[in-house]
Design a protein around this motif. Sequence first.
Motif, PDB file in Angstrom:
ATOM      1  N   PRO A 181     -17.532  13.088  15.410  1.00 56.43           N
ATOM      2  CA  PRO A 181     -17.586  11.621  15.309  1.00 56.43           C
ATOM      3  C   PRO A 181     -16.264  11.026  14.834  1.00 56.43           C
ATOM      4  O   PRO A 181     -15.419  11.711  14.267  1.00 56.43           O
ATOM      5  CB  PRO A 181     -18.707  11.380  14.284  1.00 56.43           C
ATOM      6  N   ALA A 182     -16.103   9.725  15.087  1.00 58.26           N
ATOM      7  CA  ALA A 182     -14.880   9.016  14.713  1.00 58.26           C
ATOM      8  C   ALA A 182     -14.658   9.080  13.215  1.00 58.26           C
ATOM      9  O   ALA A 182     -15.571   8.818  12.425  1.00 58.26           O
ATOM     10  CB  ALA A 182     -14.973   7.556  15.170  1.00 58.26           C
ATOM     11  N   ARG A 183     -13.433   9.457  12.820  1.00 58.33           N
ATOM     12  CA  ARG A 183     -13.038   9.572  11.410  1.00 58.33           C
ATOM     13  C   ARG A 183     -14.065  10.370  10.613  1.00 58.33           C
ATOM     14  O   ARG A 183     -14.362  10.067   9.453  1.00 58.33           O
ATOM     15  CB  ARG A 183     -12.853   8.194  10.778  1.00 58.33           C
ATOM     16  N   GLY A 184     -14.608  11.419  11.249  1.00 58.14           N
ATOM     17  CA  GLY A 184     -15.640  12.200  10.588  1.00 58.14           C
ATOM     18  C   GLY A 184     -15.498  13.681  10.873  1.00 58.14           C
ATOM     19  O   GLY A 184     -14.451  14.155  11.346  1.00 58.14           O
ATOM     20  N   PHE A 185     -16.581  14.426  10.597  1.00 55.12           N
ATOM     21  CA  PHE A 185     -16.559  15.873  10.677  1.00 55.12           C
ATOM     22  C   PHE A 185     -17.772  16.381  11.449  1.00 55.12           C
ATOM     23  O   PHE A 185     -18.803  15.704  11.534  1.00 55.12           O
ATOM     24  CB  PHE A 185     -16.554  16.480   9.262  1.00 55.12           C
ATOM     25  N   ALA A 186     -17.643  17.576  12.001  1.00 60.35           N
ATOM     26  CA  ALA A 186     -18.743  18.268  12.680  1.00 60.35           C
ATOM     27  C   ALA A 186     -18.602  19.755  12.393  1.00 60.35           C
ATOM     28  O   ALA A 186     -17.520  20.229  12.021  1.00 60.35           O
ATOM     29  CB  ALA A 186     -18.719  17.987  14.176  1.00 60.35           C
ATOM     30  N   ARG A 187     -19.679  20.516  12.585  1.00 62.48           N
ATOM     31  CA  ARG A 187     -19.667  21.940  12.274  1.00 62.48           C
ATOM     32  C   ARG A 187     -20.041  22.755  13.499  1.00 62.48           C
ATOM     33  O   ARG A 187     -20.702  22.275  14.410  1.00 62.48           O
ATOM     34  CB  ARG A 187     -20.626  22.250  11.134  1.00 62.48           C
ATOM     35  N   LEU A 188     -19.573  23.984  13.475  1.00 63.74           N
ATOM     36  CA  LEU A 188     -19.914  24.971  14.496  1.00 63.74           C
ATOM     37  C   LEU A 188     -20.419  26.203  13.759  1.00 63.74           C
ATOM     38  O   LEU A 188     -19.694  26.814  12.977  1.00 63.74           O
ATOM     39  CB  LEU A 188     -18.692  25.306  15.360  1.00 63.74           C
ATOM     40  N   GLU A 189     -21.692  26.572  14.003  1.00 64.35           N
ATOM     41  CA  GLU A 189     -22.332  27.646  13.255  1.00 64.35           C
ATOM     42  C   GLU A 189     -22.644  28.833  14.164  1.00 64.35           C
ATOM     43  O   GLU A 189     -22.304  28.845  15.349  1.00 64.35           O
ATOM     44  CB  GLU A 189     -23.613  27.126  12.593  1.00 64.35           C
ATOM     45  N   ASN A 190     -23.296  29.835  13.561  1.00 63.68           N
ATOM     46  CA  ASN A 190     -23.706  31.050  14.269  1.00 63.68           C
ATOM     47  C   ASN A 190     -22.508  31.798  14.857  1.00 63.68           C
ATOM     48  O   ASN A 190     -22.570  32.329  15.972  1.00 63.68           O
ATOM     49  CB  ASN A 190     -24.717  30.729  15.373  1.00 63.68           C
ATOM     50  N   LEU A 191     -21.413  31.819  14.105  1.00 63.44           N
ATOM     51  CA  LEU A 191     -20.234  32.557  14.511  1.00 63.44           C
ATOM     52  C   LEU A 191     -20.296  33.969  13.932  1.00 63.44           C
ATOM     53  O   LEU A 191     -21.103  34.250  13.036  1.00 63.44           O
ATOM     54  CB  LEU A 191     -18.970  31.837  14.011  1.00 63.44           C
ATOM     55  N   PRO A 192     -19.460  34.879  14.392  1.00 62.09           N
ATOM     56  CA  PRO A 192     -19.421  36.226  13.787  1.00 62.09           C
ATOM     57  C   PRO A 192     -19.052  36.142  12.312  1.00 62.09           C
ATOM     58  O   PRO A 192     -18.432  35.170  11.857  1.00 62.09           O
ATOM     59  CB  PRO A 192     -18.333  36.939  14.604  1.00 62.09           C
TER      60      PRO A 192
END
Length: 411
Positions: free
Chosen positions: A221-232
């Motif tokens: 999102p604009a001026r925000g954060f996001a996550r990416l999970e289920n990684l090694p």
Amino acid sequence: MLWLLLPVLLLVYLLYRARRPRVRPWAGVWLWQRGRRKRFRPRLDLRLFLLLLAAALMVLALEDPPLGPSPMIFVVDASASMATREGAKTRLDLAKERLLPLLERTPEAVLVRAGEKPEAYGPAPGIALRTQLLALEARDREARLEEAIALGRRLLKAPVLVATDGPPPPGAEGYIGVGSPRENVGIVAVAQGFLALGNSASRTLVAQVEVGGRVEEVRVPARGFARLENLPPTFTARLLNGGALDLDDGAGFGLKRLGVDYPKAPALERLFLLLGAVPGEEVRVRIGVPQGLPDRPTLYLAPSGGNPTPVLLATPHPLLEGVALLGERLPPLAAIQERPFFPLLVYNFLKPYREVRTGLLAPVETLLPTPGPSFLPPSQGGAGRFLALLAALVLLLEALLFRPKPRAQEA
């Protein structure tokens, strides 16, 4: 005060013209003046010139201009966001262009590189620090501007001029803001099986992240954060479409075999073998009471003897996260080494020292700070008293040259 210069000169001129004696219309004088007007040969009115000069000098004395360039401390932001591309140049390149003329004409200067650990050059003539300024690079995780300002002031008592892409720091007499709004996506955090992305743009961007040969798309999102999970559990990630800043496009997470110095107790030996630790000096475990601040990370276990300490809080200590301890008692090592929470306590103590993170910047660097309007340090005066003295001398000269002549005594 310079706005007074023109009105004061005009007032002096009008008063002088109003007090000037009128020429009597005698025939000879009239013809002579008419001939002067036809030839258009203006004569210098020395008295008017001296009065105007004295008035101008007095106005300039009120302005109190500096006698010359004054000493100055130059603090340059060397954090990663200063490597943001602004067309064909970076923000640091723009800062160097604006600082270089000021530095070269400074008689005495200190140049401070503001990174994670500020570095100072000087005091020296500004021209001698030209090479150090041009050699600066922007790569640090963050810029500790207030520490850099304090370091510069310890070396030189002078105004501070800060060049950065963030807002003006407190305590700076001058500020040069560089940079413009840019779109950028970067990796701002990693953990076991997890990473987070930040977006500096005013609109949602789709980040393409390559992890382990696979490309994932994440909406940030604009001026925000996001996550990416289920990684090694351990991984290396790379952004394929990062934006204006390249230094936050790659990051990684891993675990290392930690060197632990611990007493030769069978329970501790079994536990550290299970946790994959090896003998070393990175962290320590001691049985006893701390005697001052330890020089490295240390876990202290209670010595033998004494009454057990009851745990009455429903919220556990961070090192005991995940274990219900309400009603439990924390006695010495001999009594807790077989309890379920003991391995977790030691594991949580070692955890932050086992984790290895690479390529991370402070999140504010990825979000690209926004500069404010620039301003230079107020000039230090010193020439005002000399200009006032010169104005007085000019008035004295005018009084001596044009003092009224004594009238002849009547017979």
